[in-house]
Design an enzyme around this catalytic site. Structure first.
Site, PDB file in Angstrom:
ATOM      1  CG  ASN A   2      -1.842  -1.377   1.240  1.00  0.00           C
ATOM      2  OD1 ASN A   2      -1.531  -2.158   2.110  1.00  0.00           O
ATOM      3  ND2 ASN A   2      -2.720  -1.428   0.371  1.00  0.00           N
ATOM      4  CG  ASP A  11      -0.537  -4.089  11.757  1.00  0.00           C
ATOM      5  OD1 ASP A  11      -0.311  -3.990  10.511  1.00  0.00           O
ATOM      6  OD2 ASP A  11      -1.866  -3.724  12.330  1.00  0.00           O
TER       7      ASP A  11
END
Length: 429
Positions: A96, A313
């Site tokens: 992304n 994450d």
């Protein structure tokens, strides 16, 4: 370059030296000799620390590198520096970016820019163009160009037909599909876990059902797509599961022999939804912190092997994205530097061997990487740490500061990494 590790306890379930306290002589990127009282030559670098531990290098399956496109939040240089400080010799980057990693040009840019770093970077390529969930990328070309897996990253796959066709498309070259399970129509405008706490705070909830529906759907579609063909390696990987029901669904699927794996973000093991009572935007994540019962189920899932790996994450956000009203703030935490300390500080029964297995052995298996073990003649891809040392996370090396652990004292300190013949010492410890 020669390096000598003095009196290091080896933590490697796959090594014949597992559990031993011994010296390790490293030369030109290889482990040349393991034994007691090894002789050091004049020009050798000697590493000695109290309670020194060494394991195969750790791997993080979920890191947002932000580069290209969002370099003000993180870039490829800074993310490698942060990863090394956290003890990671290998990281997998989400697609992304802007542009997204949906073509060989962008993927090649990432590989070129990180080639000389001691941290090995593996690009995850997008399944769909722009990671928008519409048109397929050329996954075969991206695979040959070095993509380690395929995912739309922060954008969960909503279209069931796309998921089935992706599983079928990846099958001939043993590719891996990674999906963060979330039914987006159930989480629109959501801010935190849907429950008593969200009601008390007046915030729209993100129901656990949104995750569980997609986990159940994807498992059924996985069974449908594969038919009766036996597969050894995981074909479908769930990223950052967060609910008790998700753990149970994946546990049953594994018992049935489905080739599935999953990970949990370390902050999901530390916080529950009650932590958001302060409206600290550094605690705003997706998936959100869930109930105490969900957190307990995640720990059980780690202990029994249902949850394969633990990830940071790592999702850097700048001040403009975080230092605003809670409902306007972006989701995300920076987690690479503090994963090990947060995990050890809040550990609920995992042995050190289990932790290393989930940080090193299992993620390599999931990504189809070559195994790394501590033995003579093997590559020196190592993480050096002290599991009992306390330290204060006073300053981050990331370009973003959105960590709830800043200023906190943690137990479990990373001392450095060795990879590609290079030693990187953690200056923050």
């Amino acid at each position: 370059m020669q390096i000598l590790l003095r009196s290091a306890r080896i933590v490697d379930p796959q090594s014949p030296f597992d559990g031993q306290v011994t010296d390790l002589l490293l030369e030109n990127g290889l482990i040349r000799q393991i034994g007691e009282n090894l002789t050091a030559s004049e020009n050798i670098r000697v590493i000695e620390h109290e309670n020194l531990h060494v394991s195969p290098g750790w791997v993080d399956l979920r890191v947002a590198g932000k580069d290209p496109g969002f370099e003000h939040k993180e870039d490829l240089d800074s993310v490698c520096v942060v990863a090394a400080a956290g003890g990671f010799t290998d990281i997998a980057l989400l697609p992304n970016t802007l542009p997204a990693v949906d073509n060989k040009s962008t993927l090649g840019y990432i590989r070129r820019m990180t080639e000389g770093h001691p941290v090995t970077v593996y690009p995850i390529a997008a399944i769909t163009k722009g990671a928008k969930g519409e048109d397929f990328t050329d996954m075969i070309d991206l695979h040959h160009a070095g993509a380690v897996a395929f995912s739309d990253g922060d954008h969960p796959l909503q279209n069931a037909d796309l998921l089935v066709k992706t599983l079928q498309y990846l099958k001939p070259f043993n590719g891996l599909l990674m999906n963060r399970p979330e039914e987006k129509m159930l989480t629109r405008f959501g801010q935190m876990h849907e429950g008593v706490q969200s009601t008390l705070l007046g915030l729209k909830g993100l129901p656990a059902l949104a995750e569980e529906l997609i986990v159940d759907r994807d498992l059924r579609l996985l069974d449908y797509a594969l038919g009766k063909d036996p597969v050894s390696a995981p074909v479908l990987h769930f990223s950052t599961i967060s609910s008790a029901r998700s753990v149970e669904l994946i546990r049953r699927a594994k018992a049935q022999g489905l080739p599935v794996s999953c990970d949990v973000a370390v902050h999901q093991l530390v916080f529950d939804d009650s932590a958001l009572a302060t409206f600290d935007t550094n605690l705003k994540v997706d998936p959100p912190f869930r109930s105490k019962a969900d957190v307990q189920a995640l720990w059980y899932g780690l202990a029994d092997g249902t949850i394969d790996t633990i990830v940071s994450d790592h999702n850097p956000q700048d001040d403009e994205s975080k230092n605003i009203e809670f409902d306007l703030a972006d989701f995300g935490i920076t987690g690479l530097e503090t994963l090990f300390g947060a995990l050890v500080s809040h550990n609920q029964g995992l042995s050190l061997g289990q932790i290393v297995h989930k940080l090193s052995v299992r993620p390599r298996q999931i990504l189809r990487l070559l195994p790394v073990t501590i033995d003579q003649g093997q590559a020196a891809t190592l993480t050096i740490f002290n599991p009992e040392r306390s330290w204060t996370f006073a300053q981050t090396l990331s370009k973003s500061k959105n960590s709830p652990f800043l200023g906190k004292t943690l137990t479990g300190a990373v001392l450095g990494i060795i990879n590609k013949g290079q030693f990187v010492q953690n200056a923050g410890i």
